[in-house]
Design a protein around this motif. Structure first.
Motif, PDB file in Angstrom:
ATOM      1  N   MET A 188       0.840  -1.197   0.000  1.00 45.76           N
ATOM      2  CA  MET A 188       0.000   0.000   0.000  1.00 45.76           C
ATOM      3  C   MET A 188       0.874   1.245   0.000  1.00 45.76           C
ATOM      4  N   LYS A 189       0.435   2.234  -0.759  1.00 47.02           N
ATOM      5  CA  LYS A 189       1.194   3.475  -0.817  1.00 47.02           C
ATOM      6  C   LYS A 189       0.318   4.646  -0.377  1.00 47.02           C
ATOM      7  N   PHE A 190       0.888   5.507   0.466  1.00 43.34           N
ATOM      8  CA  PHE A 190       0.211   6.699   0.947  1.00 43.34           C
ATOM      9  C   PHE A 190       1.061   7.923   0.602  1.00 43.34           C
ATOM     10  N   ALA A 191       0.413   9.088   0.570  1.00 42.01           N
ATOM     11  CA  ALA A 191       1.136  10.330   0.264  1.00 42.01           C
ATOM     12  C   ALA A 191       0.735  11.418   1.253  1.00 42.01           C
ATOM     13  N   SER A 192       1.707  12.249   1.619  1.00 40.87           N
ATOM     14  CA  SER A 192       1.424  13.370   2.512  1.00 40.87           C
ATOM     15  C   SER A 192       2.100  14.629   1.999  1.00 40.87           C
ATOM     16  N   ILE A 193       1.443  15.757   2.233  1.00 38.60           N
ATOM     17  CA  ILE A 193       2.001  17.059   1.854  1.00 38.60           C
ATOM     18  C   ILE A 193       2.086  17.922   3.101  1.00 38.60           C
ATOM     19  N   ASP A 194       3.272  18.450   3.349  1.00 40.85           N
ATOM     20  CA  ASP A 194       3.534  19.334   4.484  1.00 40.85           C
ATOM     21  C   ASP A 194       3.850  20.717   3.923  1.00 40.85           C
ATOM     22  N   ILE A 195       2.907  21.653   4.093  1.00 40.19           N
ATOM     23  CA  ILE A 195       3.114  23.027   3.622  1.00 40.19           C
ATOM     24  C   ILE A 195       3.702  23.819   4.786  1.00 40.19           C
TER      25      ILE A 195
ATOM     26  N   LYS B 230      -7.918  24.433  -3.726  1.00 49.55           N
ATOM     27  CA  LYS B 230      -8.938  23.409  -3.929  1.00 49.55           C
ATOM     28  C   LYS B 230      -9.593  23.537  -5.301  1.00 49.55           C
ATOM     29  N   LYS B 231      -9.814  24.773  -5.722  1.00 44.89           N
ATOM     30  CA  LYS B 231     -10.473  25.018  -7.009  1.00 44.89           C
ATOM     31  C   LYS B 231      -9.559  24.709  -8.189  1.00 44.89           C
ATOM     32  N   GLU B 232      -8.302  25.172  -8.119  1.00 44.79           N
ATOM     33  CA  GLU B 232      -7.399  25.053  -9.264  1.00 44.79           C
ATOM     34  C   GLU B 232      -6.571  23.760  -9.270  1.00 44.79           C
ATOM     35  N   ALA B 233      -6.208  23.279  -8.090  1.00 51.01           N
ATOM     36  CA  ALA B 233      -5.383  22.069  -8.018  1.00 51.01           C
ATOM     37  C   ALA B 233      -6.213  20.838  -7.636  1.00 51.01           C
ATOM     38  N   HIS B 234      -7.477  21.070  -7.280  1.00 49.39           N
ATOM     39  CA  HIS B 234      -8.372  19.985  -6.857  1.00 49.39           C
ATOM     40  C   HIS B 234      -7.759  19.207  -5.696  1.00 49.39           C
ATOM     41  N   LEU B 235      -7.195  19.963  -4.760  1.00 45.18           N
ATOM     42  CA  LEU B 235      -6.494  19.349  -3.640  1.00 45.18           C
ATOM     43  C   LEU B 235      -6.896  20.065  -2.344  1.00 45.18           C
ATOM     44  N   PRO B 236      -7.592  19.379  -1.430  1.00 48.45           N
ATOM     45  CA  PRO B 236      -7.985  20.000  -0.162  1.00 48.45           C
ATOM     46  C   PRO B 236      -6.798  20.139   0.782  1.00 48.45           C
ATOM     47  N   VAL B 237      -6.701  21.269   1.452  1.00 44.82           N
ATOM     48  CA  VAL B 237      -5.614  21.516   2.398  1.00 44.82           C
ATOM     49  C   VAL B 237      -6.213  21.879   3.754  1.00 44.82           C
TER      50      VAL B 237
ATOM     51  N   THR C  87       2.747  24.499  -7.449  1.00 41.57           N
ATOM     52  CA  THR C  87       3.339  23.360  -6.753  1.00 41.57           C
ATOM     53  C   THR C  87       2.274  22.330  -6.394  1.00 41.57           C
ATOM     54  N   MET C  88       1.143  22.803  -5.900  1.00 43.70           N
ATOM     55  CA  MET C  88       0.058  21.896  -5.515  1.00 43.70           C
ATOM     56  C   MET C  88      -0.518  21.158  -6.729  1.00 43.70           C
ATOM     57  N   LYS C  89      -0.583  21.845  -7.867  1.00 42.02           N
ATOM     58  CA  LYS C  89      -1.049  21.190  -9.105  1.00 42.02           C
ATOM     59  C   LYS C  89      -0.097  20.052  -9.484  1.00 42.02           C
ATOM     60  N   ALA C  90       1.206  20.351  -9.419  1.00 42.43           N
ATOM     61  CA  ALA C  90       2.211  19.339  -9.761  1.00 42.43           C
ATOM     62  C   ALA C  90       2.137  18.162  -8.792  1.00 42.43           C
ATOM     63  N   PHE C  91       1.999  18.462  -7.503  1.00 38.59           N
ATOM     64  CA  PHE C  91       1.906  17.404  -6.493  1.00 38.59           C
ATOM     65  C   PHE C  91       0.670  16.533  -6.728  1.00 38.59           C
ATOM     66  N   LYS C  92      -0.442  17.170  -7.075  1.00 36.92           N
ATOM     67  CA  LYS C  92      -1.679  16.399  -7.305  1.00 36.92           C
ATOM     68  C   LYS C  92      -1.511  15.446  -8.488  1.00 36.92           C
ATOM     69  N   HIS C  93      -0.842  15.906  -9.539  1.00 37.81           N
ATOM     70  CA  HIS C  93      -0.583  15.038 -10.696  1.00 37.81           C
ATOM     71  C   HIS C  93       0.290  13.836 -10.286  1.00 37.81           C
ATOM     72  N   LEU C  94       1.323  14.101  -9.475  1.00 31.97           N
ATOM     73  CA  LEU C  94       2.208  13.025  -9.028  1.00 31.97           C
ATOM     74  C   LEU C  94       1.447  12.024  -8.157  1.00 31.97           C
ATOM     75  N   ILE C  95       0.586  12.528  -7.296  1.00 36.42           N
ATOM     76  CA  ILE C  95      -0.217  11.649  -6.441  1.00 36.42           C
ATOM     77  C   ILE C  95      -1.117  10.748  -7.300  1.00 36.42           C
ATOM     78  N   SER C  96      -1.691  11.319  -8.365  1.00 37.14           N
ATOM     79  CA  SER C  96      -2.549  10.545  -9.260  1.00 37.14           C
ATOM     80  C   SER C  96      -1.752   9.453  -9.976  1.00 37.14           C
ATOM     81  N   VAL C  97      -0.547   9.797 -10.418  1.00 39.85           N
ATOM     82  CA  VAL C  97       0.304   8.840 -11.127  1.00 39.85           C
ATOM     83  C   VAL C  97       0.722   7.696 -10.202  1.00 39.85           C
TER      84      VAL C  97
END
Length: 304
Positions: A1-8, A100-107, A62-72
């Motif tokens: 199993m793989k999980f991902a975390s983002i620390d801003i 959330k609107k542009e990167a589709h990523l909740p923070v 950065t968040m857009k790029a991270f979201k793409h990587l998480i999807s991949v």
């Protein structure tokens, strides 16, 4: 199993990918990739009280790029948390909505107490002696989180608005600095008689200080050795820290205040050694995600 975390964080944004391998009822956490972007949101948040458009744009990208990587990577679950910089910035709510609107990523913006508990969730002391006392220390750009554990129990935990960027720009009042040191002295006095305290350090600057000590993995770093390393770094100009010592530009200026905070904690708590297991908020987020996943699995089995 793989999980991902983002620390801003206040100094950098981190994306961690971690595999969790279950073996005989025990979960083994193995980091597979860590991406770090030195955005330094704290400069805006602590000096201007808001995130400027330039850095806001870079954060969203950065968040857009991270979201793409998480999807991949096709992770089981992910979570993004923001700390001191966005806790301080007056326009953080608008920025969270934009991400959330542009990167589709909740923070989620977490408070200092939650941040400390997430770092403690790593339970690095489980691999150390149980009949001893440990102080978790996580030093960031805008805050320092402390948790004291003795005989496997949490004695005290607190977040202080003392961080590397704040110190760099003289944004920590002397009164608050003294209160910080007094708190460390007071809680350290609560450990059982005969116990010495070992610091468990986390955060990019602490990791770098440990690497500069050239200690072998898992070997403790003494207060005396740390003091010598800190003095050596401070003796160089910021430019020479990059050119001669090989520090990254975004690390070269903040590592000195980080060492100052760390040494103050160790001196106030009368700590003689520190271990650095390379854990942090990102790792704590992953632990939380895994625990939530296991709860869902158990509920499904119970409802069958």
């Amino acid at each position: 199993m793989k999980f991902a975390s983002i620390d801003i964080g206040s100094n950098a944004i981190r994306l961690l990918f971690c595999n969790v391998i279950e073996d005989k009822g025990k979960a083994v956490f193995k980091k597979t990739e860590l991406i770090r972007i030195p955005l330094r949101l704290g400069e805006d948040a602590f000096l201007r009280k808001r995130i400027t458009k330039e850095k806001a744009d870079r954060l969203v990208t950065t968040m857009k790029a991270f979201k793409h990587l998480i999807s991949v990577h096709d992770v089981v679950a992910y979570r993004a948390c923001a700390t001191a910089a966005l806790r301080t910035a007056t326009n953080s709510e608008d920025l969270i909505k934009r991400i959330k609107k542009e990167a589709h990523l909740p923070v989620t913006i977490i408070d200092g107490k939650t941040e400390a508990s997430m770092i403690y969730a790593n339970h690095a002391e489980e691999n150390l002696a149980h009949d001893a006392s440990y102080m978790y220390v996580d030093i960031g750009g805008g805050s320092t989180e402390l948790t004291l554990i003795s005989n496997g129990k949490c004695i005290a935990s607190k977040s202080f608005c003392i961080g590397t960027i704040l110190l760099l720009y003289n944004k920590v009042e002397k009164k608050y600095w003294l209160e910080f040191r007094q708190w460390v002295k007071d809680v350290s006095a609560q450990v059982p008689a005969g116990h010495s305290i070992t610091v468990i350090g986390s955060g990019g600057n602490i990791n770098k200080l440990y690497k500069m000590s050239e200690r072998k993995a898992n070997r403790p770093l003494s207060y005396k050795k740390l003091k010598l390393i800190a003095a050596k770094i401070e003796s160089y100009s910021t430019a020479d820290r990059v050119q001669i010592l090989g520090l990254n530009p975004d690390r070269a200026d903040v590592i000195v205040p980080a060492a100052k905070i760390l040494l103050a904690i160790m001196k106030s708590a009368k700590v003689q050694k520190m271990v650095v297991p390379e854990i942090g908020l990102s790792d704590g987020i992953v632990r939380g995600l895994y625990d939530e996943y296991k709860k869902k699995v158990r509920l499904k089995l119970q409802n069958k």
